[in-house]
Write a protein that holds these residues in place. Structure first.
Motif, PDB file in Angstrom:
ATOM      1  N   VAL A 246       0.619  -1.115  -0.054  1.00  0.00           N
ATOM      2  CA  VAL A 246      -0.220   0.073   0.145  1.00  0.00           C
ATOM      3  C   VAL A 246       1.016   1.271  -0.075  1.00  0.00           C
ATOM      4  O   VAL A 246       2.354   1.179   0.417  1.00  0.00           O
ATOM      5  N   VAL A 247       0.590   2.361  -0.908  1.00  0.00           N
ATOM      6  CA  VAL A 247       1.403   3.660  -0.069  1.00  0.00           C
ATOM      7  C   VAL A 247       0.076   4.643  -0.161  1.00  0.00           C
ATOM      8  O   VAL A 247      -0.931   4.474  -0.079  1.00  0.00           O
ATOM      9  N   PHE A 248       0.631   5.370   1.543  1.00  0.00           N
ATOM     10  CA  PHE A 248      -0.187   7.034   2.522  1.00  0.00           C
ATOM     11  C   PHE A 248       0.085   7.875   0.794  1.00  0.00           C
ATOM     12  O   PHE A 248       0.983   8.502   0.914  1.00  0.00           O
ATOM     13  N   HIS A 249      -0.915   8.944   0.149  1.00  0.00           N
ATOM     14  CA  HIS A 249      -0.756   9.564  -0.247  1.00  0.00           C
ATOM     15  C   HIS A 249      -2.215  10.666   0.893  1.00  0.00           C
ATOM     16  O   HIS A 249      -2.441  11.143   1.109  1.00  0.00           O
ATOM     17  N   ILE A 250      -0.415  11.952   1.976  1.00  0.00           N
ATOM     18  CA  ILE A 250      -0.741  11.955   2.970  1.00  0.00           C
ATOM     19  C   ILE A 250      -1.384  13.730   2.413  1.00  0.00           C
ATOM     20  O   ILE A 250      -0.148  14.608   1.714  1.00  0.00           O
ATOM     21  N   LEU A 251      -2.121  14.346   1.612  1.00  0.00           N
ATOM     22  CA  LEU A 251      -2.836  15.712   1.754  1.00  0.00           C
ATOM     23  C   LEU A 251      -3.127  16.399   2.281  1.00  0.00           C
ATOM     24  O   LEU A 251      -3.893  15.884   2.893  1.00  0.00           O
ATOM     25  N   HIS A 252      -2.270  17.276   2.913  1.00  0.00           N
ATOM     26  CA  HIS A 252      -2.066  18.403   3.695  1.00  0.00           C
ATOM     27  C   HIS A 252      -2.508  20.079   3.015  1.00  0.00           C
ATOM     28  O   HIS A 252      -2.279  20.012   1.233  1.00  0.00           O
ATOM     29  N   ARG A 253      -2.891  20.591   4.066  1.00  0.00           N
ATOM     30  CA  ARG A 253      -3.256  21.514   3.691  1.00  0.00           C
ATOM     31  C   ARG A 253      -1.931  22.933   4.191  1.00  0.00           C
ATOM     32  O   ARG A 253      -0.473  22.305   4.339  1.00  0.00           O
ATOM     33  N   ASP A 254      -1.810  23.910   3.429  1.00  0.00           N
ATOM     34  CA  ASP A 254      -0.807  25.112   3.636  1.00  0.00           C
ATOM     35  C   ASP A 254      -0.605  24.800   4.985  1.00  0.00           C
ATOM     36  O   ASP A 254      -1.649  25.238   5.633  1.00  0.00           O
ATOM     37  N   GLY A 255       0.303  25.165   5.363  1.00  0.00           N
ATOM     38  CA  GLY A 255       1.257  25.371   7.341  1.00  0.00           C
ATOM     39  C   GLY A 255       0.711  23.961   7.728  1.00  0.00           C
ATOM     40  O   GLY A 255       1.463  24.978   9.612  1.00  0.00           O
ATOM     41  N   ILE A 256       0.662  22.903   7.130  1.00  0.00           N
ATOM     42  CA  ILE A 256       0.830  21.746   8.342  1.00  0.00           C
ATOM     43  C   ILE A 256       1.681  21.010   8.341  1.00  0.00           C
ATOM     44  O   ILE A 256       2.041  20.472   6.910  1.00  0.00           O
TER      45      ILE A 256
ATOM     46  N   GLU B 294      13.794   3.246  -4.253  1.00  0.00           N
ATOM     47  CA  GLU B 294      13.319   3.080  -2.875  1.00  0.00           C
ATOM     48  C   GLU B 294      11.976   3.972  -2.313  1.00  0.00           C
ATOM     49  O   GLU B 294      12.173   5.629  -2.630  1.00  0.00           O
ATOM     50  N   THR B 295      11.335   3.428  -1.386  1.00  0.00           N
ATOM     51  CA  THR B 295      10.565   4.818  -1.348  1.00  0.00           C
ATOM     52  C   THR B 295       9.740   4.027   0.381  1.00  0.00           C
ATOM     53  O   THR B 295      10.508   2.639   1.344  1.00  0.00           O
ATOM     54  N   ASN B 296       9.776   4.958   1.332  1.00  0.00           N
ATOM     55  CA  ASN B 296       8.983   4.470   2.299  1.00  0.00           C
ATOM     56  C   ASN B 296       6.936   3.898   2.228  1.00  0.00           C
ATOM     57  O   ASN B 296       6.849   3.282   3.484  1.00  0.00           O
ATOM     58  N   GLY B 297       6.855   3.954   0.990  1.00  0.00           N
ATOM     59  CA  GLY B 297       5.114   4.283   1.312  1.00  0.00           C
ATOM     60  C   GLY B 297       4.958   5.372   1.354  1.00  0.00           C
ATOM     61  O   GLY B 297       3.182   5.140   1.601  1.00  0.00           O
ATOM     62  N   ILE B 298       5.095   6.650   1.196  1.00  0.00           N
ATOM     63  CA  ILE B 298       4.435   7.624   2.404  1.00  0.00           C
ATOM     64  C   ILE B 298       4.781   8.832   1.005  1.00  0.00           C
ATOM     65  O   ILE B 298       5.646   9.267   1.102  1.00  0.00           O
ATOM     66  N   VAL B 299       4.078   9.364   0.875  1.00  0.00           N
ATOM     67  CA  VAL B 299       3.511  10.959  -0.323  1.00  0.00           C
ATOM     68  C   VAL B 299       3.075  11.585   0.888  1.00  0.00           C
ATOM     69  O   VAL B 299       1.824  11.389   1.013  1.00  0.00           O
ATOM     70  N   ARG B 300       3.490  12.392   0.640  1.00  0.00           N
ATOM     71  CA  ARG B 300       2.986  14.087   1.107  1.00  0.00           C
ATOM     72  C   ARG B 300       2.858  14.851  -0.168  1.00  0.00           C
ATOM     73  O   ARG B 300       3.785  15.430  -0.475  1.00  0.00           O
ATOM     74  N   VAL B 301       1.419  15.345  -0.493  1.00  0.00           N
ATOM     75  CA  VAL B 301       1.166  16.442  -1.516  1.00  0.00           C
ATOM     76  C   VAL B 301       0.187  17.304  -0.688  1.00  0.00           C
ATOM     77  O   VAL B 301       0.192  17.321  -0.413  1.00  0.00           O
ATOM     78  N   ASN B 302       1.113  18.780  -0.580  1.00  0.00           N
ATOM     79  CA  ASN B 302       0.721  20.262  -0.464  1.00  0.00           C
ATOM     80  C   ASN B 302      -0.513  20.371  -1.728  1.00  0.00           C
ATOM     81  O   ASN B 302      -0.525  20.304  -2.780  1.00  0.00           O
TER      82      ASN B 302
ATOM     83  N   THR C 174      -6.910  12.481  -7.582  1.00  0.00           N
ATOM     84  CA  THR C 174      -6.329  11.324  -7.816  1.00  0.00           C
ATOM     85  C   THR C 174      -4.694  11.885  -8.932  1.00  0.00           C
ATOM     86  O   THR C 174      -3.825  10.845  -8.912  1.00  0.00           O
ATOM     87  N   GLY C 175      -5.614  12.997  -9.333  1.00  0.00           N
ATOM     88  CA  GLY C 175      -4.179  14.264  -9.737  1.00  0.00           C
ATOM     89  C   GLY C 175      -3.733  14.911  -9.169  1.00  0.00           C
ATOM     90  O   GLY C 175      -1.949  14.829  -9.770  1.00  0.00           O
ATOM     91  N   LEU C 176      -2.918  14.867  -8.006  1.00  0.00           N
ATOM     92  CA  LEU C 176      -2.098  14.874  -6.702  1.00  0.00           C
ATOM     93  C   LEU C 176      -1.408  14.191  -6.707  1.00  0.00           C
ATOM     94  O   LEU C 176      -0.413  14.379  -6.682  1.00  0.00           O
ATOM     95  N   SER C 177      -1.692  13.490  -6.904  1.00  0.00           N
ATOM     96  CA  SER C 177      -0.720  12.114  -6.880  1.00  0.00           C
ATOM     97  C   SER C 177      -1.092  10.340  -6.608  1.00  0.00           C
ATOM     98  O   SER C 177      -2.983  10.690  -6.155  1.00  0.00           O
ATOM     99  N   TRP C 178      -0.248   9.236  -7.435  1.00  0.00           N
ATOM    100  CA  TRP C 178      -1.585   8.331  -7.889  1.00  0.00           C
ATOM    101  C   TRP C 178      -0.341   6.971  -8.231  1.00  0.00           C
ATOM    102  O   TRP C 178       0.757   7.252  -9.037  1.00  0.00           O
ATOM    103  N   TRP C 179      -0.304   6.014  -7.782  1.00  0.00           N
ATOM    104  CA  TRP C 179       0.533   4.574  -8.051  1.00  0.00           C
ATOM    105  C   TRP C 179      -0.690   3.921  -8.974  1.00  0.00           C
ATOM    106  O   TRP C 179      -1.546   3.577  -8.343  1.00  0.00           O
ATOM    107  N   PRO C 180       0.118   3.145  -9.890  1.00  0.00           N
ATOM    108  CA  PRO C 180      -0.948   2.168 -10.411  1.00  0.00           C
ATOM    109  C   PRO C 180      -1.883   1.325 -10.060  1.00  0.00           C
ATOM    110  O   PRO C 180      -0.944   0.213  -8.197  1.00  0.00           O
ATOM    111  N   MET C 181      -2.839   1.053 -10.207  1.00  0.00           N
ATOM    112  CA  MET C 181      -4.106  -0.073  -8.794  1.00  0.00           C
ATOM    113  C   MET C 181      -4.033  -1.724  -9.073  1.00  0.00           C
ATOM    114  O   MET C 181      -3.982  -2.748  -8.160  1.00  0.00           O
ATOM    115  N   ARG C 182      -2.448  -1.747 -10.554  1.00  0.00           N
ATOM    116  CA  ARG C 182      -2.591  -3.096 -10.324  1.00  0.00           C
ATOM    117  C   ARG C 182      -1.282  -3.488  -9.649  1.00  0.00           C
ATOM    118  O   ARG C 182      -0.908  -5.025  -9.289  1.00  0.00           O
TER     119      ARG C 182
END
Length: 317
Positions: free
Chosen positions: A70-80, A134-142, A168-176
């Protein structure tokens, strides 16, 4: 009069809590997602799942543990900052993953050791990204630059942005190859939603009842429907209702304003069986949930063996 006021207040409080954590995944949406993502009709896909369940049983492959990245896409607001509000720390992500695994694996001596079965499905953070890095499986996007993001988060119930494609336009990895888990500060109209590529979860204080929403939406992602799908009209458990034969025809719960708020009572049609109240795919008090049935486990594993998701998992002995 005082009793009526108290009951009204309690009902409002309960309903408010449910509004903040209810599931946004509806049967019609699942049917549309299945047809769109697999480019085949809904009934044909259901037939493929049914055939896969039989094949899996004949191969006696149900004892193998399926490992799902799994990959966690953390979508956050400015200043968080990391560790604040929806911008979960790595420790919090690992805690979510542990609770999901405890629930899916029915781990002893945990909150999730219920009456159900060990599905033998296990989640791990992805170690390689789609490009092989290599990745830790966490993606952070403002996401603050998207119209409506700060106000609505994911505007599930409204007509304006942000909608699924914006998220999904902010961050997306292939579901396959991955299950995408999105964390966002708010979902307008729901607490969690499953869609073709993964699940979207609203951030909130993480207590046991809130981990259950992750488990519930992951169940949807692996082709489970609500236990009460179709209500009491179900006559063929293989082609109607939730299409799982060891979950009996079920109402929406032992209801107060349409939701089951207690861990006792009889949600099944014409019986006093309370087991469905504790099923992860039921509605109601999330603190009740602690079980999948064998039929649900078989269906989820079959989903992982279909062409849609065959690249997602590996087998552990």
């Amino acid at each position: 009069m005082r009793l009526i006021f108290i009951l009204s207040f309690l009902s409002f409080s309960i309903l408010k809590g449910q509004e903040d954590s209810n599931c946004g995944t509806k049967f019609e949406h699942q049917k549309k997602n299945i047809s769109t993502n697999n480019k085949i009709g809904f009934e044909k896909y259901e037939n493929i799942l049914a055939e896969t369940i039989l094949k899996d049983k004949s191969k006696k492959s149900l004892n193998k543990v399926l490992k799902v990245p799994v990959v966690f896409h953390i979508l956050h607001r400015d200043g968080i900052n990391i560790g604040e509000k929806e911008n979960y720390s790595e420790e919090t992500v690992l805690d979510i993953l542990k609770n999901c695994n405890d629930a899916f694996r029915k781990k002893k001596d945990t909150y999730w050791f219920g009456e159900g079965v060990d599905t033998k499905i296990e989640f791990v953070l992805a170690s390689l990204d789609p490009d092989g890095n290599e990745t830790n499986g966490i993606v952070r996007v403002n996401g603050s630059h998207i119209d409506g993001f700060n106000e609505y988060g994911y505007n599930y119930s409204g007509n304006s942005s942000p909608k699924t494609n914006d998220i999904t336009g902010l961050s997306w990895w292939p579901m396959r190859n991955y299950v995408n888990i999105y964390v966002i500060h708010k979902i307008s109209g729901a607490g969690g939603v499953s869609f073709g590529s993964g699940v979207i979860q609203a951030s909130r204080p993480l207590e046991n009842m809130n981990y259950s929403t992750y488990v519930h939406e992951l169940g949807h992602h692996f082709s489970l429907y609500h236990t009460f799908n179709g209500g009491c009209s179900e006559t063929d458990c293989q082609t109607q209702g939730d299409r799982v034969c060891d979950t009996p025809p079920t109402e929406a719960g032992n209801l107060l304003f349409g939701l089951n708020f207690f861990c006792t009572g009889g949600p099944t049609c014409g019986t006093n069986d309370s087991s469905l109240v504790r099923n992860f795919m039921d509605y109601g008090d999330l603190s009740c949930h602690n079980m999948f049935t064998q039929g649900q486990a078989d269906r989820m594993r079959a989903e992982l063996d279909t062409t849609k998701t065959s690249g997602v998992h590996s087998e552990l002995t």
